[in-house]
Design an enzyme around this catalytic site. Structure first.
Site, mmCIF file in Angstrom:
data_model
loop_
_atom_site.group_PDB
_atom_site.id
_atom_site.type_symbol
_atom_site.label_atom_id
_atom_site.label_comp_id
_atom_site.label_asym_id
_atom_site.label_seq_id
_atom_site.Cartn_x
_atom_site.Cartn_y
_atom_site.Cartn_z
ATOM 1 N N ASP A 55 1.068 -0.985 0.151
ATOM 2 C CA ASP A 55 0.122 -0.064 -0.021
ATOM 3 C C ASP A 55 0.727 1.191 0.180
ATOM 4 O O ASP A 55 0.466 2.242 -0.392
ATOM 5 C CB ASP A 55 -1.251 -0.177 1.212
ATOM 6 N N TYR A 170 -7.880 3.624 11.555
ATOM 7 C CA TYR A 170 -8.312 2.179 11.625
ATOM 8 C C TYR A 170 -7.912 2.008 12.836
ATOM 9 O O TYR A 170 -8.711 1.806 14.108
ATOM 10 C CB TYR A 170 -9.093 1.224 10.918
#
Length: 265
Positions: A55, A170
């Site tokens: 990512d 998160y």
């Protein structure tokens, strides 16, 4: 969300794929194998860019190619790979022709430092403010020019996009945001005062301003997708609709599905 390719593009696409890879050995090996099978071209001449890595490399690729208006198809040669598709050397042309496109807008950060310098950066995932000393940071938060929180004592705070809501946000117990929800997540990290303040959901159009309280005693740094600025006095953040990052996913495995699936792991 739209399909990227169709049969009319197959021949040109065979010649106009740019393969980019992180420094990881698995990514470099994969790039060499894919170039041997499909050829390669410069990113400036490509119809599609294939990014090999994790990512972090995907974010790096999106930032470095944002002016090209070329979709990016990632294949995971890293760890998590939330923004990536499964790595497979076969049938790449078919996968590209069937891929579905997600368009996301980055956050624009405008940070003013104690020495008077101004720094600007874009963030696809989030902009975060973090304490840079032994004491908790103290932040004043305004939304669209209106003071909303006089003082937040915390380890930090961040503003996340839906695409970035499963990352740092998160981990800091912020909400996962559906793609296309036109909402941003404002999340506190280890809030001390107000102790139970967990953050807020804001419209995508909101302009968020953080002012650092007592910056000499409680220094704060700002970070936009890994680009850090030290000793900030204030940070303004807004979504920039003029910049569009185009990401390709295999059918049924787009960001919306990934965001839902992440909540049931």
């Amino acid at each position: 969300m739209t399909g990227f390719g169709n049969g009319n593009h197959r021949n040109s696409m065979e010649k106009r794929i740019a393969f980019l890879a992180s420094d990881a050995p698995t990514a470099q090996t994969g790039r060499a194998a894919l170039i041997g099978r499909y050829g390669d071209c410069p990113a400036e001449e490509a119809e599609v860019i294939v990014a090999l890595g994790g990512d972090g490399f995907m974010l790096q690729t999106l930032h470095s190619t944002q002016k090209l208006d070329v979709p990016v198809y990632g294949m995971n040669r890293g760890t998590v790979g939330f923004l990536m598709n499964e790595y497979n050397e076969t049938e790449l042309l078919h996968r590209l022709s069937e891929a579905e496109e997600e368009v996301i807008n980055p956050l624009a950060m405008h940070a003013t430092c104690m020495d008077g310098t101004v720094h600007e950066a874009l963030a696809i995932n989030e902009v975060s403010l973090l304490r840079a000393g032994p004491q908790a940071a103290k932040l004043r938060i305004s939304i669209d020019g209106r003071l909303r929180l006089e003082e937040l004592a915390c380890d930090g705070a961040l503003l996340a996009t839906p695409a970035g809501s499963t990352a740092y946000n998160y981990s800091a117990h912020g909400p996962i945001l559906p793609i296309g929800s036109d909402v941003l997540a404002l999340t506190a990290m280890a809030a001390f005062r107000p102790r139970r303040w967990r953050g807020a959901l804001l419209p995508k159009s909101a302009q968020v301003r953080f002012d650092v309280v007592d910056p000499d005693k409680r220094p704060v740094m700002a970070d936009a997708d890994g680009r850090s600025v030290k000793n900030v006095l204030s940070v303004e953040i807004r979504s920039d609709p003029t910049i569009k990052h185009r990401i390709l996913f295999d059918p049924g495995h787009g960001l919306e599905e990934r965001l839902i699936r992440e909540q049931f792991v």
